[in-house]
Design a protein around this motif. Structure first.
Motif, PDB file in Angstrom:
ATOM      1  N   ASP A  10       0.850  -1.186   0.000  1.00 35.47           N
ATOM      2  CA  ASP A  10       0.000   0.000   0.000  1.00 35.47           C
ATOM      3  C   ASP A  10       0.890   1.241   0.000  1.00 35.47           C
ATOM      4  OD1 ASP A  10      -2.038   1.835   0.205  1.00 35.47           O
ATOM      5  OD2 ASP A  10      -2.331   1.562   2.359  1.00 35.47           O
ATOM      6  N   TYR A  23       2.432   2.376   3.256  1.00 29.49           N
ATOM      7  CA  TYR A  23       1.610   2.378   4.474  1.00 29.49           C
ATOM      8  C   TYR A  23       1.486   0.954   5.027  1.00 29.49           C
ATOM      9  CZ  TYR A  23       0.677   7.284   4.007  1.00 29.49           C
ATOM     10  OH  TYR A  23       0.840   8.646   3.954  1.00 29.49           O
ATOM     11  N   VAL A  46       2.200   5.187  11.281  1.00 25.14           N
ATOM     12  CA  VAL A  46       1.012   4.421  10.865  1.00 25.14           C
ATOM     13  C   VAL A  46       0.609   3.477  12.005  1.00 25.14           C
ATOM     14  CG1 VAL A  46       0.088   2.988   8.989  1.00 25.14           C
ATOM     15  CG2 VAL A  46       2.027   4.502   8.538  1.00 25.14           C
ATOM     16  N   HIS A  90      -1.787  -0.242  11.797  1.00 27.37           N
ATOM     17  CA  HIS A  90      -1.372  -1.542  11.254  1.00 27.37           C
ATOM     18  C   HIS A  90       0.115  -1.534  10.938  1.00 27.37           C
ATOM     19  CE1 HIS A  90      -3.179   1.122   8.163  1.00 27.37           C
ATOM     20  NE2 HIS A  90      -2.017   0.911   7.568  1.00 27.37           N
ATOM     21  N   PHE A 149     -10.854  -0.381   2.011  1.00 28.27           N
ATOM     22  CA  PHE A 149     -10.371  -0.728   0.665  1.00 28.27           C
ATOM     23  C   PHE A 149     -11.332  -1.698  -0.028  1.00 28.27           C
ATOM     24  CE2 PHE A 149      -5.476  -0.145   1.365  1.00 28.27           C
ATOM     25  CZ  PHE A 149      -5.651   1.219   1.437  1.00 28.27           C
ATOM     26  N   PHE A 161      -7.561  -2.458   6.374  1.00 25.15           N
ATOM     27  CA  PHE A 161      -7.176  -2.110   4.999  1.00 25.15           C
ATOM     28  C   PHE A 161      -6.870  -3.419   4.251  1.00 25.15           C
ATOM     29  CE2 PHE A 161      -6.755   1.679   7.528  1.00 25.15           C
ATOM     30  CZ  PHE A 161      -7.355   2.637   6.727  1.00 25.15           C
ATOM     31  N   GLN A 173      -1.801  -5.683   5.631  1.00 26.99           N
ATOM     32  CA  GLN A 173      -1.698  -4.645   6.672  1.00 26.99           C
ATOM     33  C   GLN A 173      -2.457  -5.075   7.937  1.00 26.99           C
ATOM     34  OE1 GLN A 173      -3.296  -1.877   3.647  1.00 26.99           O
ATOM     35  NE2 GLN A 173      -1.738  -0.432   4.321  1.00 26.99           N
ATOM     36  N   ARG A 203       3.023  12.978  11.134  1.00 29.10           N
ATOM     37  CA  ARG A 203       1.665  12.919  10.599  1.00 29.10           C
ATOM     38  C   ARG A 203       1.150  11.533  10.985  1.00 29.10           C
ATOM     39  NH1 ARG A 203      -0.879   9.232   6.809  1.00 29.10           N
ATOM     40  NH2 ARG A 203      -2.483  10.354   5.673  1.00 29.10           N
ATOM     41  N   ASP A 251      -1.247   8.498  10.624  1.00 32.74           N
ATOM     42  CA  ASP A 251      -2.092   7.862   9.614  1.00 32.74           C
ATOM     43  C   ASP A 251      -3.357   7.259  10.239  1.00 32.74           C
ATOM     44  OD1 ASP A 251      -2.214   6.788   6.771  1.00 32.74           O
ATOM     45  OD2 ASP A 251      -2.460   4.944   7.924  1.00 32.74           O
ATOM     46  N   SER A 252      -4.461   7.364   9.537  1.00 29.32           N
ATOM     47  CA  SER A 252      -5.730   6.726   9.940  1.00 29.32           C
ATOM     48  C   SER A 252      -5.931   6.872  11.447  1.00 29.32           C
ATOM     49  CB  SER A 252      -5.720   5.237   9.564  1.00 29.32           C
ATOM     50  OG  SER A 252      -5.494   5.105   8.191  1.00 29.32           O
ATOM     51  N   GLU A 311      -4.393  12.492  10.720  1.00 23.95           N
ATOM     52  CA  GLU A 311      -5.280  12.208   9.584  1.00 23.95           C
ATOM     53  C   GLU A 311      -6.609  11.765  10.199  1.00 23.95           C
ATOM     54  OE1 GLU A 311      -5.916   9.569   5.570  1.00 23.95           O
ATOM     55  OE2 GLU A 311      -5.103   8.654   7.362  1.00 23.95           O
ATOM     56  N   HIS A 315      -2.112  12.408  -1.648  1.00 31.05           N
ATOM     57  CA  HIS A 315      -1.801  11.212  -2.440  1.00 31.05           C
ATOM     58  C   HIS A 315      -2.952  10.212  -2.495  1.00 31.05           C
ATOM     59  CE1 HIS A 315      -1.371  10.164   1.695  1.00 31.05           C
ATOM     60  NE2 HIS A 315      -1.236   8.884   1.387  1.00 31.05           N
ATOM     61  N   ASP A 316      -4.077  10.527  -1.875  1.00 30.87           N
ATOM     62  CA  ASP A 316      -5.222   9.614  -1.867  1.00 30.87           C
ATOM     63  C   ASP A 316      -6.386  10.102  -2.724  1.00 30.87           C
ATOM     64  OD1 ASP A 316      -4.029   7.855  -0.021  1.00 30.87           O
ATOM     65  OD2 ASP A 316      -4.806   8.973   1.695  1.00 30.87           O
ATOM     66  N   ARG A 352      -5.691   5.223  -6.746  1.00 34.47           N
ATOM     67  CA  ARG A 352      -4.995   6.467  -6.416  1.00 34.47           C
ATOM     68  C   ARG A 352      -3.703   6.658  -7.189  1.00 34.47           C
ATOM     69  NH1 ARG A 352      -4.933   4.898  -0.198  1.00 34.47           N
ATOM     70  NH2 ARG A 352      -4.326   2.986  -1.274  1.00 34.47           N
ATOM     71  N   ARG A 375      -0.315   9.993  -8.369  1.00 37.66           N
ATOM     72  CA  ARG A 375       1.012   9.626  -7.854  1.00 37.66           C
ATOM     73  C   ARG A 375       2.041   9.492  -8.979  1.00 37.66           C
ATOM     74  NH1 ARG A 375      -1.002   4.942  -3.489  1.00 37.66           N
ATOM     75  NH2 ARG A 375      -2.160   6.398  -2.158  1.00 37.66           N
TER      76      ARG A 375
HETATM   77  C1  NOJ Z   1      -4.307   6.801   4.829  1.00 40.92           C
HETATM   78  C2  NOJ Z   1      -3.192   7.002   3.854  1.00 40.92           C
HETATM   79  O1  NOJ Z   1      -3.148   8.346   3.452  1.00 40.92           O
HETATM   80  C3  NOJ Z   1      -3.455   6.057   2.704  1.00 40.92           C
HETATM   81  O2  NOJ Z   1      -2.592   6.287   1.630  1.00 40.92           O
HETATM   82  C4  NOJ Z   1      -3.356   4.651   3.228  1.00 40.92           C
HETATM   83  O3  NOJ Z   1      -3.693   3.751   2.196  1.00 40.92           O
HETATM   84  C5  NOJ Z   1      -4.276   4.413   4.416  1.00 40.92           C
HETATM   85  N1  NOJ Z   1      -4.262   5.486   5.365  1.00 40.92           N
HETATM   86  C6  NOJ Z   1      -3.911   3.137   5.145  1.00 40.92           C
HETATM   87  O4  NOJ Z   1      -2.684   3.291   5.802  1.00 40.92           O
END
Ligand code: NOJ
Length: 548
Positions: A75, A78, A115, A118, A163, A186, A190, A220, A222-223, A273, A334-335, A420, A424
């Motif tokens: 991923d 991530y 992150v 996971h 996902f 996800f 992961q 930053r 994540d999730s 996030e 990036h998402d 996505r 990228r």
């Molecule tokens: C948010 C991230 O911005 C994304 O790119 C990622 O796939 C998911 N969290 C899972 O880590």
């Protein structure tokens, strides 16, 4: 004797510098696609180091790197296999340290991605859990559960993954028989960590210190709403009783992280996030002993419409006010589909579920609006995020051949979601197609034939280019006291098709969303406009900063 601090010119509030992160411009680097230093087609840290002058001339305060750690890239990074190792495709830890120091030498801070929800299935903890078998202490760090059904053939819950598809994968036990299932919100690569386990908490605090000790200014997260689960793992998911999003217990984790961040002489910063529809639940993450800021996705997801964006601005400011945290303004990352494509669609809002192949767009209109949106977001109080390539006006690449796509969101949707990858695609630095437009090597995702038109080389010095607009805009944010401050008020002229607001005493921002030009109010000076002004009028899809 007492000192009246309010009249002491050295300490009066207006004179005290706000902490850097309250108004910073933060540039997001997706290392795989930024610049390739060794010619293998994958961006890397050497590439970033070589392009630091670009970031300096853009004027950004900090860089946020999406994960650069060792990862199988199931991923896009991530799926972290080891936080203490830079992925060999990107470079070495030594190079990361040099990059952090070189950026700092230019006055640019570094933020890394953490992150917590996971890890990669290749992480040593997960490999140990698989090997140790059912009921082992190694499996306690994850969510292993027996399946439902007579033979355990059904997953423990029917939760749906972000996902698409299910959130559980069944493992084969060391003796070869079908075993328990493990949770992954996800992709299956992961596995979710169990945050009730003390090892998980202790290890993350060590990871934070590992990077803070190397000079990074913040993380930053994540999730950030997802790491804590209801241990009962109820099958039912409702907006009110959600077993894996925004559980109250999560705040304790971030309080612990804040204490780590605050233990440094120069306190480090936490950026979350936080995807939550309810602005009040969102603001709970920004209480003074938790995160410093969080991404404002409400603003990012809204369509190009004055009322919609006004609503987002009002609710953002209202939610942040009581906790004293500065808002953030984000146009893409990036998402999500790039602004320079999305804003030209009939429905210009962003939503993951609405993503599809072949949505028509008017690129000229999108470009015009992306310029205006840049000026709008940069004029709002708080910090500003710029996703790499937005300063070049890059559109989404919507015609990537199917066989080059890599995003699990595409595959897990059964191929209906383009995924996505289109945001990228490696950046164009020069107009030379032979060198992959200065990116280097054969890029891991192919670049469109016209990519050179968007290149830094082509835009540099062109007064009408997106790059020049971004450079000027960021420089003004730094030099104009009204934009450095946090004062904001709606102004005369704000209405159906126009957003109009004042910053400080003398700065007015107007954005025209309507179909016809509107008269500019009387002003002393035009500081910056996103497009050409027609006489004393502001054309459609144009923003302007006026000194009044
Ligand atoms: C948010 C991230 O911005 C994304 O790119 C990622 O796939 C998911 N969290 C899972 O880590």
């Amino acid at each position: 004797m007492t000192t009246d601090l309010s009249t002491d010119p050295l300490t009066a509030p207006a004179e005290q510098a706000a902490p850097w992160w309250r108004g910073a411009v933060i540039y997001q680097i997706y290392p795989r696609s930024f610049a390739d230093g060794n010619g293998d087609g994958t961006g890397d840290l050497a590439g970033v180091r070589a392009r630091l002058p670009h970031l300096k001339s853009l004027g950004v305060d900090a860089l946020w790197f999406t994960p650069w750690y060792s990862s199988p890239l199931a991923d896009g990074g991530y799926d972290v296999a080891d936080y203490r190792v830079i992925d060999p495709a990107f470079g070495t830890l030594d190079e990361a340290e040099q990059l952090i120091a070189e950026a700092a030498g230019l006055g640019i801070k570094t933020i890394v991605d953490i992150v917590p929800n996971h890890v990669s299935d290749q992480h040593e903890w997960f490999q140990a859990a698989l090997a140790a078998g059912p009921g082992s202490p190694e499996r306690q760090r994850f969510w292993f559960r027996p399946g439902r059904g007579e033979h355990g053939e059904l997953p423990p819950t029917d939760w749906e993954s972000s996902f698409s598809g299910g959130t559980w994968t069944r493992v084969t036990d060391p003796d070869g028989t079908p075993g328990d299932w493990y949770l992954h919100l996800f992709a299956p690569e992961q596995p979710d960590l169990n945050w009730n386990h003390p090892d998980v908490r202790a290890e993350h605090e060590r990871v934070l210190r590992f990077w803070f000790d190397r000079g990074v200014a913040g993380i930053r997260i994540d999730s950030a709403t997802m790491p804590v689960k209801d241990p009962a793992l109820p099958n039912e998911v409702t907006p009110d009783a959600h077993p894996f999003v925004d559980r109250d217990e999560i705040h304790d984790i971030y309080r612990g992280w804040r204490a780590v961040a605050d233990s440094y002489a120069e306190p480090r910063v936490l950026v979350g996030e936080v995807w939550l529809a309810d602005p009040h639940r969102f603001a709970r993450y920004l209480r003074t002993d938790e995160m410093h800021t969080a991404f404002n996705f409400d603003f990012m997801m809204r369509p190009w419409d004055a009322d919609e964006l006004r609503t987002a601005i009002v609710s953002t400011l209202d939610a942040h006010g009581p906790v004293g945290a500065p808002p953030t303004w984000v146009l893409s990352n990036h998402d999500v589909t790039r602004a320079a494509t999305r804003y030209g669609r009939e429905d210009s809002s962003f939503g993951f579920v609405a993503r599809a192949f072949g949505i028509p767009t008017d690129l000229a209109k999108a470009q015009r609006r992306a310029r205006a949106a840049a000026l709008l977001s940069a004029a709002l109080p708080g910090s500003l995020y710029v996703y790499q390539g937005d300063e070049l006006g890059l559109p989404e690449v919507e015609d990537l051949p199917l066989d080059v796509l890599q995003d699990p969101m595409h595959f897990r949707s059964g191929g209906t979601d383009p995924g996505r990858d289109g945001c990228r695609v490696p950046l164009p630095w020069t107009s030379d197609a032979g060198s992959a437009f200065g990116f280097g090597g054969t890029p891991w995702l192919p670049q469109p034939a016209n990519w050179g038109d968007y290149s830094v080389e082509r835009q540099d010095g062109d007064p009408r280019s997106m790059l020049t607009l971004y450079r000027t805009m960021i420089a003004l944010r730094r030099s104009e006291p009204a934009l450095r401050g946090e004062e904001f008020a709606w102004a005369a002229g704000d209405g159906d098709d126009v957003l109009a607001f004042r910053r400080g005493e003398d700065l007015l921002c107007l954005v025209n969303f309507g179909e016809t030009a509107v008269d500019l109010p009387s002003h002393l000076e035009v500081l910056l406009a996103s497009g050409e002004l027609t006489g004393s009028q502001l054309p459609t899809d144009t923003a302007v900063w006026l000194r009044v």
